[in-house]
Design a protein around this motif. Structure first.
Motif, PDB file in Angstrom:
ATOM      1  N   LEU A  64       0.829  -1.217   0.000  1.00 37.30           N
ATOM      2  CA  LEU A  64       0.000   0.000   0.000  1.00 37.30           C
ATOM      3  C   LEU A  64       0.861   1.263   0.000  1.00 37.30           C
ATOM      4  O   LEU A  64       0.580   2.216  -0.742  1.00 37.30           O
ATOM      5  N   LEU A  65       1.915   1.270   0.821  1.00 38.39           N
ATOM      6  CA  LEU A  65       2.806   2.433   0.866  1.00 38.39           C
ATOM      7  C   LEU A  65       3.553   2.594  -0.455  1.00 38.39           C
ATOM      8  O   LEU A  65       3.775   3.718  -0.924  1.00 38.39           O
ATOM      9  N   LEU A  66       3.896   1.478  -1.073  1.00 34.77           N
ATOM     10  CA  LEU A  66       4.591   1.528  -2.356  1.00 34.77           C
ATOM     11  C   LEU A  66       3.678   2.087  -3.440  1.00 34.77           C
ATOM     12  O   LEU A  66       4.114   2.888  -4.279  1.00 34.77           O
ATOM     13  N   ILE A  67       2.418   1.707  -3.425  1.00 37.43           N
ATOM     14  CA  ILE A  67       1.447   2.249  -4.394  1.00 37.43           C
ATOM     15  C   ILE A  67       1.330   3.760  -4.222  1.00 37.43           C
ATOM     16  O   ILE A  67       1.297   4.518  -5.198  1.00 37.43           O
ATOM     17  N   ALA A  68       1.268   4.216  -2.960  1.00 36.71           N
ATOM     18  CA  ALA A  68       1.188   5.656  -2.688  1.00 36.71           C
ATOM     19  C   ALA A  68       2.440   6.377  -3.192  1.00 36.71           C
ATOM     20  O   ALA A  68       2.354   7.464  -3.778  1.00 36.71           O
ATOM     21  N   ALA A  69       3.610   5.760  -2.978  1.00 32.71           N
ATOM     22  CA  ALA A  69       4.859   6.369  -3.434  1.00 32.71           C
ATOM     23  C   ALA A  69       4.905   6.460  -4.954  1.00 32.71           C
ATOM     24  O   ALA A  69       5.309   7.489  -5.521  1.00 32.71           O
ATOM     25  N   LEU A  70       4.479   5.395  -5.632  1.00 33.84           N
ATOM     26  CA  LEU A  70       4.472   5.399  -7.097  1.00 33.84           C
ATOM     27  C   LEU A  70       3.487   6.422  -7.644  1.00 33.84           C
ATOM     28  O   LEU A  70       3.766   7.098  -8.648  1.00 33.84           O
ATOM     29  N   ALA A  71       2.341   6.541  -6.996  1.00 33.83           N
ATOM     30  CA  ALA A  71       1.348   7.532  -7.431  1.00 33.83           C
ATOM     31  C   ALA A  71       1.920   8.944  -7.304  1.00 33.83           C
ATOM     32  O   ALA A  71       1.724   9.790  -8.191  1.00 33.83           O
ATOM     33  N   PHE A  72       2.641   9.190  -6.220  1.00 35.57           N
ATOM     34  CA  PHE A  72       3.255  10.504  -6.010  1.00 35.57           C
ATOM     35  C   PHE A  72       4.315  10.791  -7.077  1.00 35.57           C
ATOM     36  O   PHE A  72       4.354  11.877  -7.663  1.00 35.57           O
ATOM     37  N   GLN A  73       5.171   9.800  -7.342  1.00 33.60           N
ATOM     38  CA  GLN A  73       6.209   9.998  -8.353  1.00 33.60           C
ATOM     39  C   GLN A  73       5.605  10.217  -9.736  1.00 33.60           C
ATOM     40  O   GLN A  73       6.091  11.058 -10.511  1.00 33.60           O
ATOM     41  N   LEU A  74       4.549   9.481 -10.052  1.00 37.05           N
ATOM     42  CA  LEU A  74       3.878   9.675 -11.340  1.00 37.05           C
ATOM     43  C   LEU A  74       3.297  11.084 -11.457  1.00 37.05           C
ATOM     44  O   LEU A  74       3.364  11.711 -12.526  1.00 37.05           O
ATOM     45  N   LYS A  75       2.727  11.558 -10.378  1.00 33.87           N
ATOM     46  CA  LYS A  75       2.168  12.910 -10.376  1.00 33.87           C
ATOM     47  C   LYS A  75       3.238  13.949 -10.710  1.00 33.87           C
ATOM     48  O   LYS A  75       2.973  14.944 -11.398  1.00 33.87           O
ATOM     49  N   MET A  76       4.454  13.711 -10.230  1.00 32.02           N
ATOM     50  CA  MET A  76       5.529  14.672 -10.440  1.00 32.02           C
ATOM     51  C   MET A  76       6.101  14.623 -11.860  1.00 32.02           C
ATOM     52  O   MET A  76       6.456  15.669 -12.422  1.00 32.02           O
ATOM     53  N   VAL A  77       6.199  13.433 -12.451  1.00 35.37           N
ATOM     54  CA  VAL A  77       6.913  13.313 -13.729  1.00 35.37           C
ATOM     55  C   VAL A  77       6.006  13.209 -14.954  1.00 35.37           C
ATOM     56  O   VAL A  77       6.443  13.510 -16.070  1.00 35.37           O
ATOM     57  N   LEU A  78       4.747  12.786 -14.769  1.00 37.28           N
ATOM     58  CA  LEU A  78       3.858  12.624 -15.921  1.00 37.28           C
ATOM     59  C   LEU A  78       3.619  13.909 -16.719  1.00 37.28           C
ATOM     60  O   LEU A  78       3.430  13.853 -17.940  1.00 37.28           O
ATOM     61  N   PRO A  79       3.619  15.102 -16.079  1.00 39.68           N
ATOM     62  CA  PRO A  79       3.420  16.317 -16.882  1.00 39.68           C
ATOM     63  C   PRO A  79       4.445  16.505 -17.992  1.00 39.68           C
ATOM     64  O   PRO A  79       4.195  17.248 -18.936  1.00 39.68           O
ATOM     65  N   TYR A  80       5.567  15.830 -17.909  1.00 39.21           N
ATOM     66  CA  TYR A  80       6.624  15.999 -18.911  1.00 39.21           C
ATOM     67  C   TYR A  80       6.619  14.854 -19.918  1.00 39.21           C
ATOM     68  O   TYR A  80       7.651  14.491 -20.476  1.00 39.21           O
ATOM     69  N   THR A  81       5.422  14.323 -20.161  1.00 41.86           N
ATOM     70  CA  THR A  81       5.229  13.289 -21.166  1.00 41.86           C
ATOM     71  C   THR A  81       4.068  13.687 -22.081  1.00 41.86           C
ATOM     72  O   THR A  81       3.311  14.613 -21.777  1.00 41.86           O
ATOM     73  N   PHE A  82       3.900  12.937 -23.165  1.00 44.06           N
ATOM     74  CA  PHE A  82       2.870  13.257 -24.167  1.00 44.06           C
ATOM     75  C   PHE A  82       1.452  13.049 -23.639  1.00 44.06           C
ATOM     76  O   PHE A  82       0.490  13.499 -24.269  1.00 44.06           O
ATOM     77  N   VAL A  83       1.280  12.349 -22.510  1.00 43.24           N
ATOM     78  CA  VAL A  83      -0.069  12.097 -21.993  1.00 43.24           C
ATOM     79  C   VAL A  83      -0.658  13.351 -21.340  1.00 43.24           C
ATOM     80  O   VAL A  83      -1.857  13.397 -21.074  1.00 43.24           O
ATOM     81  N   TRP A  84       0.169  14.349 -21.077  1.00 43.75           N
ATOM     82  CA  TRP A  84      -0.287  15.553 -20.372  1.00 43.75           C
ATOM     83  C   TRP A  84      -0.670  16.640 -21.372  1.00 43.75           C
ATOM     84  O   TRP A  84      -0.194  16.636 -22.510  1.00 43.75           O
ATOM     85  N   LYS A  85      -1.500  17.562 -20.950  1.00 40.30           N
ATOM     86  CA  LYS A  85      -1.854  18.701 -21.814  1.00 40.30           C
ATOM     87  C   LYS A  85      -0.639  19.591 -22.011  1.00 40.30           C
ATOM     88  O   LYS A  85       0.070  19.934 -21.068  1.00 40.30           O
ATOM     89  N   LYS A  86      -0.401  20.006 -23.241  1.00 38.47           N
ATOM     90  CA  LYS A  86       0.742  20.866 -23.543  1.00 38.47           C
ATOM     91  C   LYS A  86       0.558  22.242 -22.922  1.00 38.47           C
ATOM     92  O   LYS A  86      -0.503  22.860 -23.052  1.00 38.47           O
ATOM     93  N   GLN A  87       1.593  22.696 -22.254  1.00 38.03           N
ATOM     94  CA  GLN A  87       1.546  24.035 -21.665  1.00 38.03           C
ATOM     95  C   GLN A  87       1.807  25.107 -22.716  1.00 38.03           C
ATOM     96  O   GLN A  87       1.340  26.243 -22.605  1.00 38.03           O
ATOM     97  N   VAL A  88       2.559  24.726 -23.767  1.00 32.00           N
ATOM     98  CA  VAL A  88       2.935  25.660 -24.824  1.00 32.00           C
ATOM     99  C   VAL A  88       2.441  25.122 -26.167  1.00 32.00           C
ATOM    100  O   VAL A  88       2.666  23.957 -26.495  1.00 32.00           O
ATOM    101  N   LYS A  89       1.783  25.951 -26.937  1.00 34.10           N
ATOM    102  CA  LYS A  89       1.257  25.546 -28.239  1.00 34.10           C
ATOM    103  C   LYS A  89       2.380  25.329 -29.252  1.00 34.10           C
ATOM    104  O   LYS A  89       3.450  25.931 -29.148  1.00 34.10           O
ATOM    105  N   GLN A  90       2.110  24.499 -30.239  1.00 36.22           N
ATOM    106  CA  GLN A  90       3.042  24.278 -31.343  1.00 36.22           C
ATOM    107  C   GLN A  90       2.700  25.241 -32.474  1.00 36.22           C
ATOM    108  O   GLN A  90       1.531  25.395 -32.840  1.00 36.22           O
ATOM    109  N   VAL A  91       3.709  25.894 -33.014  1.00 33.92           N
ATOM    110  CA  VAL A  91       3.496  26.784 -34.149  1.00 33.92           C
ATOM    111  C   VAL A  91       3.230  25.943 -35.394  1.00 33.92           C
ATOM    112  O   VAL A  91       4.007  25.038 -35.728  1.00 33.92           O
ATOM    113  N   THR A  92       2.139  26.204 -36.071  1.00 29.82           N
ATOM    114  CA  THR A  92       1.792  25.455 -37.282  1.00 29.82           C
ATOM    115  C   THR A  92       2.522  26.050 -38.488  1.00 29.82           C
ATOM    116  O   THR A  92       3.030  27.184 -38.437  1.00 29.82           O
ATOM    117  N   LYS A  93       2.558  25.293 -39.582  1.00 25.35           N
ATOM    118  CA  LYS A  93       3.290  25.720 -40.778  1.00 25.35           C
ATOM    119  C   LYS A  93       2.775  27.046 -41.322  1.00 25.35           C
ATOM    120  O   LYS A  93       3.546  27.900 -41.767  1.00 25.35           O
TER     121      LYS A  93
END
Length: 371
Positions: A64-93
């Motif tokens: 149970l404690l390990l699940i909580a630790a993994l959930a916390f770590q995921l919360k911290m690092v997931l924003p820097y992956t493609f699954v998260w909403k982009k904070q900055v828009k991409q310039v189109t052609k």
């Protein structure tokens, strides 16, 4: 089974150790290897879950404690992956406008590194408007003289203490200041760069000391320097870029607070980590080199460049400014608690810098009396 439980205990301990609001390096160091902790945690979770030994209450609590630790770590690092909403828009052609763009290479070169040609090759390949080098001394300045013909605007700060920096620019620089914000050993460059369209952009180049047993014993001055710059930026109604080796990771408490205080955006959010350190160890890397910008910028291109012999990879970023981007991109919300925390950290940094300056002055005075 004992080995699995020990690994789980280490993951749990490191995951929540960084939540302790202390500045000492042995606390702040737990901010850095979150990806590595997460990887070890997942392996341990699978082993613990499918271990054939009979279940007992100790194993259940650890799981149970390990699940909580993994959930916390995921919360911290997931924003820097493609699954998260982009904070900055991409310039189109159809939005591309070279006059409104600025391209940047940021590179911590590692002072003893003598593979100068590798960085020069990257500069000649990408032709950035701005090159910021960190840890550059007089030798590096001499070796980079070959690029000066293409970079008429230069701010050299050669130092032998691993904190020298050089700014090279094809674009005009104005209001140039080299500041030593909290330490006479740590420079920062503050200036305004003029885009081809004539628009000025405030530029801040930073390289504070990291919290480590061989550098700074705590993160107080590093945090204060970053937050002082953020506090200054929040009152500006101008385009702005902050870049450099901040010796902190994107997901740390201080870096996220800096973003909320300054209102600057991180193009990595919703895309990729861009882990730049350590270049020599594939499985021990995290993001130490950063570029943050105001909401009027959107991303054209971003990549980590190849190994140049340093312990850091260079990064290459192309941004484009425009009112349309400012209308669709939102700053992170700042709370009263954020302002209070930032001001407290700034004050602690100023007081620490004053104490250290007094200690140096007293030592000089004592040596003078003895002689």
């Amino acid at each position: 089974m004992i080995l699995i439980e020990v690994l789980a205990a280490i993951v749990i301990w490191l995951s929540f150790w960084s939540l302790i609001p202390r500045d000492e390096w042995w606390f702040r160091g737990a901010d850095f290897p979150r990806l590595q902790i997460l990887a070890v945690g997942f392996i341990t979770f699978v082993l613990l879950l499918f271990w054939t030994a009979p279940w007992d209450w100790i194993r259940g609590v650890i799981l149970l404690l390990l699940i909580a630790a993994l959930a916390f770590q995921l919360k911290m690092v997931l924003p820097y992956t493609f699954v998260w909403k982009k904070q900055v828009k991409q310039v189109t052609k159809d939005q591309l406008n070279l006059d409104q763009q600025i391209s940047v290479i940021v590179s911590n070169v590692l002072t003893p590194n003598n593979k100068y040609h590798l960085l020069i090759e990257q500069i000649e390949k990408h032709h950035p408007d701005i090159v910021l080098t960190l840890e550059t001394d007089q030798t590096w300045q001499n070796q980079l003289s070959s690029i000066e013909k293409n970079y008429p605007y230069r701010i050299p700060v050669p130092l032998d203490n691993l904190y020298g920096m050089h700014l090279y620019s094809k674009l005009k620089l104005q209001d140039v200041e080299v500041k030593f914000i909290l330490s006479d050993e740590i420079p920062s460059i503050h200036c305004s760069v003029i885009l081809r369209s004539g628009q000025p952009v405030q530029l801040y180049c930073l390289h504070p000391k990291p919290p480590s047993p061989t550098e700074a014993k705590d993160s107080t001055l590093r945090d204060a320097e970053l937050l002082m710059v953020g506090d200054q930026i929040k009152d500006l109604d101008e385009s702005c870029i902050v870049m450099g080796d901040l010796n902190d990771v994107a997901w740390s408490r201080t870096t996220r607070l800096f973003q909320r205080i300054s209102g600057l955006l991180d193009p990595r959010v919703g895309r990729q980590y861009v882990n730049t350190f350590h270049a020599d160890y594939k499985f021990l890397r995290w993001s130490l080199d950063h570029l943050f910008h105001s909401t009027d910028f959107a991303l054209v291109h971003m990549q980590r460049l190849p190994h140049i012999g340093s312990d850091h990879f260079p990064i290459y970023v192309v941004l484009q400014t425009g009112r349309i981007f400012e209308q669709v991109q939102d700053e992170l919300e700042q709370s009263d608690a954020d302002e209070q925390e930032a001001q407290q950290a700034i004050q602690e940094g100023i007081e620490k810098a004053e104490r250290e300056e007094k200690m140096v002055t007293d030592e000089i005075a004592q040596d003078y009396k003895m002689n």
